[in-house]
Design an enzyme around this catalytic site. Structure first.
Site, PDB file in Angstrom:
ATOM      1  N   CYS A  17      -0.611  -9.335 -11.832  1.00  0.00           N
ATOM      2  CA  CYS A  17       0.171  -9.882 -12.946  1.00  0.00           C
ATOM      3  C   CYS A  17       1.638  -9.459 -12.900  1.00  0.00           C
ATOM      4  O   CYS A  17       1.953  -8.351 -12.488  1.00  0.00           O
ATOM      5  CB  CYS A  17      -0.370  -9.396 -14.283  1.00  0.00           C
ATOM      6  SG  CYS A  17      -2.126  -9.612 -14.502  1.00  0.00           S
ATOM      7  N   ARG A  56       3.775 -12.051  -6.371  1.00  0.00           N
ATOM      8  CA  ARG A  56       2.800 -10.999  -6.664  1.00  0.00           C
ATOM      9  C   ARG A  56       1.381 -11.549  -6.746  1.00  0.00           C
ATOM     10  O   ARG A  56       0.423 -10.789  -6.647  1.00  0.00           O
ATOM     11  CB  ARG A  56       3.153 -10.325  -8.006  1.00  0.00           C
ATOM     12  CG  ARG A  56       4.475  -9.572  -7.973  1.00  0.00           C
ATOM     13  CD  ARG A  56       4.876  -9.134  -9.363  1.00  0.00           C
ATOM     14  NE  ARG A  56       3.994  -8.123  -9.899  1.00  0.00           N
ATOM     15  CZ  ARG A  56       4.117  -6.818  -9.692  1.00  0.00           C
ATOM     16  NH1 ARG A  56       5.102  -6.381  -8.951  1.00  0.00           N
ATOM     17  NH2 ARG A  56       3.277  -5.978 -10.223  1.00  0.00           N
ATOM     18  N   LYS A  70      -4.486 -10.692   9.245  1.00  0.00           N
ATOM     19  CA  LYS A  70      -3.381 -11.643   9.024  1.00  0.00           C
ATOM     20  C   LYS A  70      -3.904 -13.070   9.071  1.00  0.00           C
ATOM     21  O   LYS A  70      -3.576 -13.886   8.219  1.00  0.00           O
ATOM     22  CB  LYS A  70      -2.283 -11.490  10.094  1.00  0.00           C
ATOM     23  CG  LYS A  70      -1.354 -10.319   9.973  1.00  0.00           C
ATOM     24  CD  LYS A  70      -0.400 -10.344   8.813  1.00  0.00           C
ATOM     25  CE  LYS A  70      -0.998  -9.750   7.581  1.00  0.00           C
ATOM     26  NZ  LYS A  70      -0.883  -8.359   7.331  1.00  0.00           N
ATOM     27  N   GLU A  87      -5.612  -5.686  12.395  1.00  0.00           N
ATOM     28  CA  GLU A  87      -4.488  -6.259  11.644  1.00  0.00           C
ATOM     29  C   GLU A  87      -4.301  -7.736  11.992  1.00  0.00           C
ATOM     30  O   GLU A  87      -4.041  -8.555  11.103  1.00  0.00           O
ATOM     31  CB  GLU A  87      -3.222  -5.434  11.932  1.00  0.00           C
ATOM     32  CG  GLU A  87      -1.944  -5.934  11.299  1.00  0.00           C
ATOM     33  CD  GLU A  87      -1.976  -6.004   9.776  1.00  0.00           C
ATOM     34  OE1 GLU A  87      -2.933  -5.529   9.153  1.00  0.00           O
ATOM     35  OE2 GLU A  87      -1.029  -6.578   9.206  1.00  0.00           O
ATOM     36  N   ASN A 137      -0.184  -6.052 -17.950  1.00  0.00           N
ATOM     37  CA  ASN A 137      -0.590  -5.966 -16.547  1.00  0.00           C
ATOM     38  C   ASN A 137      -1.485  -4.733 -16.445  1.00  0.00           C
ATOM     39  O   ASN A 137      -1.079  -3.653 -16.842  1.00  0.00           O
ATOM     40  CB  ASN A 137       0.679  -5.809 -15.690  1.00  0.00           C
ATOM     41  CG  ASN A 137       0.371  -5.607 -14.221  1.00  0.00           C
ATOM     42  OD1 ASN A 137      -0.789  -5.702 -13.805  1.00  0.00           O
ATOM     43  ND2 ASN A 137       1.400  -5.345 -13.442  1.00  0.00           N
ATOM     44  N   GLY A 138      -2.718  -4.894 -15.930  1.00  0.00           N
ATOM     45  CA  GLY A 138      -3.632  -3.762 -15.830  1.00  0.00           C
ATOM     46  C   GLY A 138      -4.977  -4.120 -16.436  1.00  0.00           C
ATOM     47  O   GLY A 138      -5.270  -5.297 -16.679  1.00  0.00           O
ATOM     48  N   GLU A 145      -6.330 -13.921   5.964  1.00  0.00           N
ATOM     49  CA  GLU A 145      -5.811 -13.932   4.589  1.00  0.00           C
ATOM     50  C   GLU A 145      -4.907 -15.122   4.276  1.00  0.00           C
ATOM     51  O   GLU A 145      -4.791 -15.507   3.123  1.00  0.00           O
ATOM     52  CB  GLU A 145      -5.122 -12.614   4.239  1.00  0.00           C
ATOM     53  CG  GLU A 145      -3.828 -12.363   4.948  1.00  0.00           C
ATOM     54  CD  GLU A 145      -3.204 -11.036   4.568  1.00  0.00           C
ATOM     55  OE1 GLU A 145      -3.374 -10.601   3.436  1.00  0.00           O
ATOM     56  OE2 GLU A 145      -2.521 -10.447   5.424  1.00  0.00           O
ATOM     57  N   HIS A 168     -22.250  -4.736  21.838  1.00  0.00           N
ATOM     58  CA  HIS A 168     -23.257  -4.134  20.960  1.00  0.00           C
ATOM     59  C   HIS A 168     -23.650  -5.071  19.817  1.00  0.00           C
ATOM     60  O   HIS A 168     -24.094  -4.608  18.772  1.00  0.00           O
ATOM     61  CB  HIS A 168     -22.742  -2.793  20.430  1.00  0.00           C
ATOM     62  CG  HIS A 168     -22.410  -1.847  21.543  1.00  0.00           C
ATOM     63  ND1 HIS A 168     -23.375  -1.147  22.238  1.00  0.00           N
ATOM     64  CD2 HIS A 168     -21.230  -1.538  22.124  1.00  0.00           C
ATOM     65  CE1 HIS A 168     -22.785  -0.427  23.189  1.00  0.00           C
ATOM     66  NE2 HIS A 168     -21.478  -0.652  23.138  1.00  0.00           N
ATOM     67  N   LYS A 194      -0.030  -9.533  -4.374  1.00  0.00           N
ATOM     68  CA  LYS A 194       0.784  -8.707  -3.484  1.00  0.00           C
ATOM     69  C   LYS A 194       0.522  -7.221  -3.703  1.00  0.00           C
ATOM     70  O   LYS A 194       0.411  -6.455  -2.772  1.00  0.00           O
ATOM     71  CB  LYS A 194       2.261  -9.034  -3.719  1.00  0.00           C
ATOM     72  CG  LYS A 194       3.230  -8.230  -2.871  1.00  0.00           C
ATOM     73  CD  LYS A 194       3.119  -8.596  -1.410  1.00  0.00           C
ATOM     74  CE  LYS A 194       4.035  -7.771  -0.519  1.00  0.00           C
ATOM     75  NZ  LYS A 194       3.555  -7.766   0.873  1.00  0.00           N
ATOM     76  N   TRP A 204      -3.157 -12.695 -13.282  1.00  0.00           N
ATOM     77  CA  TRP A 204      -4.152 -12.714 -12.202  1.00  0.00           C
ATOM     78  C   TRP A 204      -5.446 -12.286 -12.868  1.00  0.00           C
ATOM     79  O   TRP A 204      -5.599 -11.133 -13.272  1.00  0.00           O
ATOM     80  CB  TRP A 204      -3.728 -11.737 -11.101  1.00  0.00           C
ATOM     81  CG  TRP A 204      -4.522 -11.824  -9.838  1.00  0.00           C
ATOM     82  CD1 TRP A 204      -4.304 -12.689  -8.804  1.00  0.00           C
ATOM     83  CD2 TRP A 204      -5.632 -11.003  -9.446  1.00  0.00           C
ATOM     84  NE1 TRP A 204      -5.224 -12.457  -7.805  1.00  0.00           N
ATOM     85  CE2 TRP A 204      -6.040 -11.439  -8.161  1.00  0.00           C
ATOM     86  CE3 TRP A 204      -6.316  -9.952 -10.043  1.00  0.00           C
ATOM     87  CZ2 TRP A 204      -7.111 -10.856  -7.481  1.00  0.00           C
ATOM     88  CZ3 TRP A 204      -7.380  -9.376  -9.373  1.00  0.00           C
ATOM     89  CH2 TRP A 204      -7.764  -9.826  -8.099  1.00  0.00           C
TER      90      TRP A 204
HETATM   91  C1  F6R Z   1      -2.336  -7.617   3.793  1.00  0.00           C
HETATM   92  C2  F6R Z   1      -1.794  -6.828   2.712  1.00  0.00           C
HETATM   93  C3  F6R Z   1      -2.696  -5.891   2.008  1.00  0.00           C
HETATM   94  C4  F6R Z   1      -1.948  -4.596   1.662  1.00  0.00           C
HETATM   95  C5  F6R Z   1      -2.827  -3.686   0.798  1.00  0.00           C
HETATM   96  C6  F6R Z   1      -2.131  -2.385   0.479  1.00  0.00           C
HETATM   97  O1  F6R Z   1      -1.371  -8.411   4.402  1.00  0.00           O
HETATM   98  O2  F6R Z   1      -0.653  -6.942   2.361  1.00  0.00           O
HETATM   99  O3  F6R Z   1      -3.836  -5.631   2.748  1.00  0.00           O
HETATM  100  O4  F6R Z   1      -1.583  -3.965   2.833  1.00  0.00           O
HETATM  101  O5  F6R Z   1      -3.155  -4.345  -0.395  1.00  0.00           O
HETATM  102  O6  F6R Z   1      -0.933  -2.617  -0.186  1.00  0.00           O
HETATM  103  P1  F6R Z   1       0.204  -1.528  -0.256  1.00  0.00           P
HETATM  104  O7  F6R Z   1       0.742  -1.367   1.126  1.00  0.00           O
HETATM  105  O8  F6R Z   1       1.202  -2.079  -1.209  1.00  0.00           O
HETATM  106  O9  F6R Z   1      -0.443  -0.266  -0.746  1.00  0.00           O
END
Ligand code: F6R
Length: 607
Positions: free
Chosen positions: A2, A27, A484, A480, A99-100, A487, A503, A602, A73
């Site tokens: 949010c 976000r 990427k 990673e 937010n929360g 997501e 395995h 985000k 959100w």
């Molecule tokens: C993936 C991504 C998330 C963040 C994770 C941690 O692209 O952005 O997996 O890496 O939510 O977020 P931070 O780094 O803000 O603690």
């Protein structure tokens, strides 16, 4: 997660709030709403993008110079207009955005229903709005303080009241909130991007603090009404950093920003003459750090993958036992923190709820805590004993890219800082530092492959299942790369150590399934070739990330993305780049909104 933006001043609030909400769109959210105070309280809410809210307010403009807006959100209750914020009461005309999450909302709701309050939504937020209303006795600040004393959970809130047209009250615990100080005006927001166009003078609220703002003044206090003096600072953000410029998406912009971002990460931190790393943020803890008996690295998602690389670097270079753990597991697992443990919390936002909780848990158990964080003044940055900022600039794209390489760069610097003070010779350290300083130029070369990477992605992007495989330092990069892709393009992708396929996962390989191998020149190159053959023999299509000049790889792989030659320990800073580009192209080619992937936020400030 949010987003909150609130305003009190002399400008029309509506356009200012809409502009702020657009800045916070990255976000992640599913509905939006706005409240403006003029002669009375006006609320407009809409499901979907901020553009829908914009259309709704355009049909029915809201006049007034005090107001607040929110992107939601969903956590409690479905995505619908009635669950969108602001929530309000009818008795006093109080409106609240949040937010929360409020953990004890259920008993409070029953209590308030018994008192005669009628609820219009399924949210925990409406319970808080009604509680403020129940406790309101002519003073909004007091009512907010009293209500917050009764709740458990996390919150950043903004509250206005029809009966107090010159007042905005905000508060926080666990969710970020920044107050921007202008000329006879204040802009409050979840992050600096909604503030920077108006002012760069800001302060953060600490947990359990409330701030009452009028047009001319502000007053910050604890929940028990003890006045506190906030630390006012300069917001280190430029407007152009949060604008797209010539790029189509923030993700692509941020991938291309990596060379410059990493130059900034390194600036002033490499002492070439002494052959060592200088880390101002470590300060007086340098000795404890060098003498650490164990280093625990923690984070979530992409940050966790960077932490994995950090673990390898610390053991390999500094020879300190290191382990890595998801923060969400660490915090609840009753972990053993031996004397001399250092915990490094890795996070872009510095607000990830699990990472913050893991850090607090480790601190409680006597660990020295360090942050590898991007957002200045964020909760993790403030709560750690020491830290090294990533300095990669604001990351707006939901898929983390430059923060990942920033995290790996910072962890490389920390490892060399430790290594040189323990066993590494000046010469060996100088060699690595020299190579590190060339990384930005090398990333530029890797980025020059972009058109080729796009053409290759076109060939494979309709496949629904992918594997990403690597060994050693590049196993976390395989994870990673898979994250990427999944997501933002919604393709199912799995990352794993290349040797692991035999395995079980090898059963998945069928004709034409893409398998991305990280096959840079390193100690495990020959082993990776073996694994490539195992995939080829079963009909898989191999895309390899390989070292410039490696002709042999062309005999094994269907397609190759080349990166400049670099030592294995620093290779993740380069090998990840083609995988970021591949994911970005795949999402675009499949018609998805790269910067606003479905269901994602985000900054994950809830558990
Ligand atoms: C993936 C991504 C998330 C963040 C994770 C941690 O692209 O952005 O997996 O890496 O939510 O977020 P931070 O780094 O803000 O603690």
């Amino acid at each position: 997660m949010c987003g909150i933006v609130a305003y009190i001043g002399n400008k029309p609030a509506q356009s200012l709030l809409l502009e702020g909400l657009k800045r916070l769109e990255y976000r992640g959210y599913d509905s939006a709403g706005m409240a403006i105070l003029s002669d009375r309280l006006h609320i407009t809410r809409a499901v979907g993008r901020v553009a829908m809210l914009e259309e709704a307010v355009a049909r029915n403009p809201l006049a007034g110079t005090v107001g607040m807006a929110h992107t939601r959100w969903a956590t409690h209750g479905d995505v619908s207009e009635r669950n969108a914020h602001p929530h309000r009461d009818d008795k006093h005309g109080i409106a609240l955005i949040h937010n929360g999450t409020i953990e004890n909302y259920a008993p409070l709701k029953t209590y308030l229903q018994e008192k005669g309050h009628r609820f219009a939504s399924d949210t925990d937020t409406e319970v808080l709005a009604m509680l403020v209303s129940e406790l309101y006795d002519g003073d909004l600040e007091t009512a907010v303080q009293s209500a917050l004393r009764e709740i458990r959970g996390a919150y950043a809130i903004a509250v206005i009241c029809e009966k107090e047209a010159n007042t905005l009250v905000v508060a926080r615990k666990g969710s970020p909130l920044i107050v921007g100080i202008g000329d006879k005006e204040f802009v409050v927001a979840s992050d600096g991007s909604a503030i920077v166009a108006h002012t760069t003078q800001v302060f953060e609220l600490d947990d359990y603090q409330v701030c009452k703002l009028t047009r001319d003044d502000f007053r910050t206090s604890t929940l028990d009404n003890v006045p506190v003096t906030p630390k006012i600072r300069q917001l280190e953000m430029e407007l152009e950093q949060i604008e797209l410029g010539s790029f189509e998406t923030f993700m692509m912009k941020e991938i291309f920003e990596q060379p410059e971002a990493l130059r900034t990460t390194m600036r002033g931190r490499i002492d070439e003459h002494a052959g060592q790393v200088v880390l101002g943020g470590v300060g007086s803890y340098a000795r404890d750090l060098v003498r650490a008996r164990q280093i625990v690295l923690t984070g979530q998602g992409t940050a966790y993958h960077a932490a994995m690389i950090g673990q390898y670097l610390i053991e390999d270079l500094a020879k300190i036992p290191a382990k890595v753990e998801y923060a969400s597991e660490f915090r609840y697992r009753n972990p053993i923190i031996v004397e001399g443990t250092v915990l490094i919390a890795v996070s872009q936002s510095g607000e990830t709820a699990d990472t913050l909780a893991a850090l607090r848990e480790a601190k409680e158990r006597g660990a020295l805590t360090m942050g590898a964080v991007n957002v200045v003044g964020s909760s993790i940055a403030r709560e750690t004993d020491a830290g090294v900022y990533l300095r990669v600039g604001p990351e707006i794209g939901v898929a983390s890219t430059k923060a990942f390489t920033g995290q790996v760069m910072v962890l490389s610097l920390i490892s060399l800082f430790l290594a040189r003070r323990r066993f590494m010779s000046v010469d060996a350290c100088e060699v690595m530092l020299e190579e590190l300083s060339r990384v930005p130029d090398m990333i530029e070369k890797a980025l020059a492959e972009n058109d080729h990477i796009k053409r290759v992605t076109e060939k494979y992007c309709r496949n629904e299942n992918w594997l990403f495989l690597g060994r050693g330092y590049n196993y976390p990069v395989a994870l990673e790369g898979a994250l990427k892709l999944k997501e933002i393009s919604y393709i199912h992708a799995e990352g794993m150590p290349a040797a692991e396929i035999k395995h079980g996962p090898i059963a998945l390989i069928n004709d034409g399934m893409p398998a991305v191998f990280i096959a840079n020149k390193g100690p495990q190159y020959d082993k990776v070739m073996l694994n490539i053959e195992q995939v080829k023999a079963r009909g898989g299509r191999v895309i390899a990330v390989a070292t410039e000049g490696d002709q042999n790889i062309k005999r094994h792989a269907d397609d190759v993305f080349y990166i400049p030659d670099i030592s294995d320990a620093l290779s993740p800073l380069l090998t990840v780049v083609p995988l970021q580009l591949l994911a970005c192209h795949a999402a675009k080619l499949r018609g998805h909104d790269v910067d606003k992937p479905r269901n994602l936020a985000k900054s994950v400030t809830v558990e």
